[in-house]
Motif scaffolding. Structure first.
Motif, PDB file in Angstrom:
ATOM      1  N   GLY A   1       0.803  -1.220   0.000  1.00  0.00           N
ATOM      2  CA  GLY A   1       0.000   0.000   0.000  1.00  0.00           C
ATOM      3  C   GLY A   1       0.834   1.268   0.000  1.00  0.00           C
ATOM      4  O   GLY A   1       0.324   2.351   0.242  1.00  0.00           O
ATOM      5  N   GLY A   2       2.107   1.161  -0.274  1.00  0.00           N
ATOM      6  CA  GLY A   2       2.968   2.342  -0.351  1.00  0.00           C
ATOM      7  C   GLY A   2       4.013   2.356   0.743  1.00  0.00           C
ATOM      8  O   GLY A   2       4.098   1.446   1.565  1.00  0.00           O
ATOM      9  N   ARG A   3       4.759   3.410   0.770  1.00  0.00           N
ATOM     10  CA  ARG A   3       5.830   3.544   1.757  1.00  0.00           C
ATOM     11  C   ARG A   3       5.214   3.624   3.153  1.00  0.00           C
ATOM     12  O   ARG A   3       4.257   4.370   3.371  1.00  0.00           O
ATOM     13  CB  ARG A   3       6.624   4.817   1.474  1.00  0.00           C
ATOM     14  CG  ARG A   3       7.733   5.084   2.470  1.00  0.00           C
ATOM     15  CD  ARG A   3       8.388   6.404   2.169  1.00  0.00           C
ATOM     16  NE  ARG A   3       9.083   6.304   0.897  1.00  0.00           N
ATOM     17  CZ  ARG A   3      10.370   6.502   0.741  1.00  0.00           C
ATOM     18  NH1 ARG A   3      11.102   6.836   1.767  1.00  0.00           N
ATOM     19  NH2 ARG A   3      10.932   6.394  -0.440  1.00  0.00           N
ATOM     20  N   PRO A   4       5.766   2.876   4.096  1.00  0.00           N
ATOM     21  CA  PRO A   4       5.227   2.922   5.462  1.00  0.00           C
ATOM     22  C   PRO A   4       5.406   4.314   6.064  1.00  0.00           C
ATOM     23  O   PRO A   4       6.403   4.986   5.806  1.00  0.00           O
ATOM     24  CB  PRO A   4       6.074   1.902   6.225  1.00  0.00           C
ATOM     25  CG  PRO A   4       6.841   1.157   5.226  1.00  0.00           C
ATOM     26  CD  PRO A   4       6.857   1.939   3.957  1.00  0.00           C
ATOM     27  N   ARG A   5       4.432   4.736   6.829  1.00  0.00           N
ATOM     28  CA  ARG A   5       4.517   6.052   7.494  1.00  0.00           C
ATOM     29  C   ARG A   5       5.535   5.975   8.627  1.00  0.00           C
ATOM     30  O   ARG A   5       5.666   4.950   9.297  1.00  0.00           O
ATOM     31  CB  ARG A   5       3.164   6.473   8.032  1.00  0.00           C
ATOM     32  CG  ARG A   5       2.135   6.626   6.949  1.00  0.00           C
ATOM     33  CD  ARG A   5       1.041   7.555   7.399  1.00  0.00           C
ATOM     34  NE  ARG A   5       0.028   7.679   6.364  1.00  0.00           N
ATOM     35  CZ  ARG A   5       0.066   8.571   5.401  1.00  0.00           C
ATOM     36  NH1 ARG A   5       1.068   9.399   5.314  1.00  0.00           N
ATOM     37  NH2 ARG A   5      -0.884   8.635   4.513  1.00  0.00           N
ATOM     38  N   LYS A   6       6.206   7.101   8.844  1.00  0.00           N
ATOM     39  CA  LYS A   6       7.151   7.170   9.956  1.00  0.00           C
ATOM     40  C   LYS A   6       6.339   7.248  11.256  1.00  0.00           C
ATOM     41  O   LYS A   6       5.360   7.973  11.356  1.00  0.00           O
ATOM     42  CB  LYS A   6       8.045   8.380   9.829  1.00  0.00           C
ATOM     43  CG  LYS A   6       9.029   8.276   8.691  1.00  0.00           C
ATOM     44  CD  LYS A   6       9.971   9.463   8.670  1.00  0.00           C
ATOM     45  CE  LYS A   6      10.944   9.294   7.507  1.00  0.00           C
ATOM     46  NZ  LYS A   6      11.870  10.416   7.444  1.00  0.00           N
ATOM     47  N   VAL A   7       6.781   6.508  12.222  1.00  0.00           N
ATOM     48  CA  VAL A   7       6.114   6.516  13.521  1.00  0.00           C
ATOM     49  C   VAL A   7       6.993   7.258  14.498  1.00  0.00           C
ATOM     50  O   VAL A   7       8.174   6.945  14.655  1.00  0.00           O
ATOM     51  CB  VAL A   7       5.887   5.057  14.027  1.00  0.00           C
ATOM     52  CG1 VAL A   7       5.239   5.067  15.396  1.00  0.00           C
ATOM     53  CG2 VAL A   7       5.078   4.280  13.016  1.00  0.00           C
ATOM     54  N   GLU A   8       6.419   8.290  15.119  1.00  0.00           N
ATOM     55  CA  GLU A   8       7.180   9.061  16.096  1.00  0.00           C
ATOM     56  C   GLU A   8       7.189   8.325  17.411  1.00  0.00           C
ATOM     57  O   GLU A   8       6.145   7.877  17.898  1.00  0.00           O
ATOM     58  CB  GLU A   8       6.587  10.444  16.282  1.00  0.00           C
ATOM     59  CG  GLU A   8       6.815  11.357  15.095  1.00  0.00           C
ATOM     60  CD  GLU A   8       6.351  12.786  15.399  1.00  0.00           C
ATOM     61  OE1 GLU A   8       6.467  13.201  16.571  1.00  0.00           O
ATOM     62  OE2 GLU A   8       5.884  13.433  14.473  1.00  0.00           O
ATOM     63  N   VAL A   9       8.352   8.215  17.980  1.00  0.00           N
ATOM     64  CA  VAL A   9       8.484   7.562  19.272  1.00  0.00           C
ATOM     65  C   VAL A   9       8.538   8.661  20.326  1.00  0.00           C
ATOM     66  O   VAL A   9       9.406   9.536  20.303  1.00  0.00           O
ATOM     67  CB  VAL A   9       9.764   6.694  19.336  1.00  0.00           C
ATOM     68  CG1 VAL A   9       9.941   6.100  20.710  1.00  0.00           C
ATOM     69  CG2 VAL A   9       9.728   5.656  18.242  1.00  0.00           C
ATOM     70  N   ILE A  10       7.564   8.624  21.247  1.00  0.00           N
ATOM     71  CA  ILE A  10       7.511   9.633  22.304  1.00  0.00           C
ATOM     72  C   ILE A  10       8.112   9.029  23.558  1.00  0.00           C
ATOM     73  O   ILE A  10       7.701   7.960  24.028  1.00  0.00           O
ATOM     74  CB  ILE A  10       6.044  10.083  22.565  1.00  0.00           C
ATOM     75  CG1 ILE A  10       5.471  10.667  21.286  1.00  0.00           C
ATOM     76  CG2 ILE A  10       6.009  11.094  23.692  1.00  0.00           C
ATOM     77  CD1 ILE A  10       4.008  10.975  21.370  1.00  0.00           C
ATOM     78  N   GLN A  11       9.070   9.705  24.117  1.00  0.00           N
ATOM     79  CA  GLN A  11       9.740   9.185  25.316  1.00  0.00           C
ATOM     80  C   GLN A  11       9.425  10.022  26.511  1.00  0.00           C
ATOM     81  O   GLN A  11       9.229  11.140  26.547  1.00  0.00           O
ATOM     82  CB  GLN A  11      11.238   9.120  25.105  1.00  0.00           C
ATOM     83  CG  GLN A  11      11.623   8.163  24.021  1.00  0.00           C
ATOM     84  CD  GLN A  11      13.129   8.155  23.784  1.00  0.00           C
ATOM     85  OE1 GLN A  11      13.840   9.013  24.259  1.00  0.00           O
ATOM     86  NE2 GLN A  11      13.586   7.169  23.048  1.00  0.00           N
TER      87      GLN A  11
END
Length: 148
Positions: free
Chosen positions: A138-148
């Motif tokens: 389905g296309g390039r995977p979305r970037k997932v922001e990691v919240i720390q």
């Protein structure tokens, strides 16, 4: 001090195969190198022409190597060193054409732009495979922001 072992043996015998290999390397280098064919001087500018009919106009005021040159000296300029330099034997001058072009900020900016555009169009087999795999998902995977 680090010791570096020579990769190429200079004492290997020259055979037909070695000679053919050297000739082929020379042809490849010749095709990929800067090959000027003519130089002229007019109205304060040096014009350098290349094998494919293109040329570049270089104002001599940017090059201190030409300080003190007169009309006769410019007329005696020749293309030398296999098309990579401008030479005047009487003045013992040998100036790299690539070096002269690199002094010009606008020419260097244009060269960087052309190279970037050309490199951006290139695709390796790995890139093509990754694009196909991402397309199936389905296309390039979305970037997932990691919240720390």
């Amino acid at each position: 001090m680090k010791t570096i072992k020579a990769k190429m043996l200079l004492d290997r015998p020259v055979t037909e195969a070695v000679l053919d290999e050297a000739i082929e390397r020379g042809k490849i280098r010749h095709r990929s190198a800067l090959q000027a064919t003519a130089v002229t001087f007019q109205e304060g500018c040096i014009t350098v022409r290349f094998e494919d009919g293109t040329g570049v106009l270089l104002p001599v005021k940017h090059y201190p190597e030409f300080d003190g040159f007169e009309a006769k000296d410019y007329a005696d300029l020749k293309v030398g060193l296999s098309g990579t330099a401008l030479c005047n034997e009487e003045k013992d001058l040998h100036v790299s054409i690539a070096g002269m072009i690199s002094v010009s900020k606008p020419l260097m900016n244009m060269a960087a732009s052309v190279i970037s555009s050309r490199n951006g169009r290139q695709s390796s087999a790995a890139k093509a495979e990754a694009a196909r795999a991402n397309g199936k998902k389905g296309g390039r995977p979305r970037k997932v922001e990691v919240i720390q």
